[in-house]
Write an enzyme that holds these catalytic residues in place. Sequence first.
Site, PDB file in Angstrom:
ATOM      1  CG  HIS A   1      19.534 -34.077 -17.724  1.00  0.00           C
ATOM      2  ND1 HIS A   1      19.583 -34.286 -16.373  1.00  0.00           N
ATOM      3  CD2 HIS A   1      20.814 -33.919 -18.129  1.00  0.00           C
ATOM      4  CE1 HIS A   1      20.840 -34.248 -15.972  1.00  0.00           C
ATOM      5  NE2 HIS A   1      21.609 -34.033 -17.023  1.00  0.00           N
ATOM      6  N   PRO A   2      15.336 -35.415 -18.540  1.00  0.00           N
ATOM      7  CG  PRO A   2      13.925 -35.686 -16.696  1.00  0.00           C
ATOM      8  CD  PRO A   2      15.333 -35.933 -17.183  1.00  0.00           C
TER       9      PRO A   2
ATOM     10  CG  PHE B   1      16.117 -24.818 -19.603  1.00  0.00           C
ATOM     11  CD1 PHE B   1      17.072 -23.816 -19.583  1.00  0.00           C
ATOM     12  CD2 PHE B   1      15.299 -24.977 -18.492  1.00  0.00           C
ATOM     13  CE1 PHE B   1      17.224 -22.994 -18.481  1.00  0.00           C
ATOM     14  CE2 PHE B   1      15.439 -24.160 -17.383  1.00  0.00           C
ATOM     15  CZ  PHE B   1      16.399 -23.172 -17.379  1.00  0.00           C
TER      16      PHE B   1
ATOM     17  CB  ALA C   1      15.523 -28.764 -11.242  1.00  0.00           C
TER      18      ALA C   1
END
Length: 154
Positions: free
Chosen positions: A48-49, A101, A105
Amino acid sequence: MKCCGAQAWARAMAERRPFKDADSMFEDADNVFELLSDEDWMTAFRAHPKIGEQKAGDEQSEAALRWSAQEQSQTVTAPVGVLQALAAANREYEERFGFIFIVCATGRTADQMLSIIKQRITNPPAAEFRIAAKEQKRITQLRLQKLLDSLASS
């Protein structure tokens, strides 16, 4: 792999095919998650970014990049100050826990994600790892649905 960057998860899901229906696929996805090692989870997290960024730690497929951008779409219009605060919080979080984290989103503003990271950064490491894993599962379920939707429209 488009749905979850953990190779162990993707391999186990491929072995369970064909699925009777979408519900059984989602159930299998959850069951496979229970079998993952901590390193498998870390691999999934690295796919994940960081919130507010476009590039993941590990290489992503074109679809995964597009889905990440959609999921974080509300950060595009965030004020610079909020994005800077998110970047600082991301660095602090990663230093504290040893992984980025992870939060689902979708539908959340940059301000909401900043609030969430500030709350979660105070968690004990073991508790935070479990929370991140739960968020990873939510992201994967959403991406599985996107995959099904894309196959249905093909």
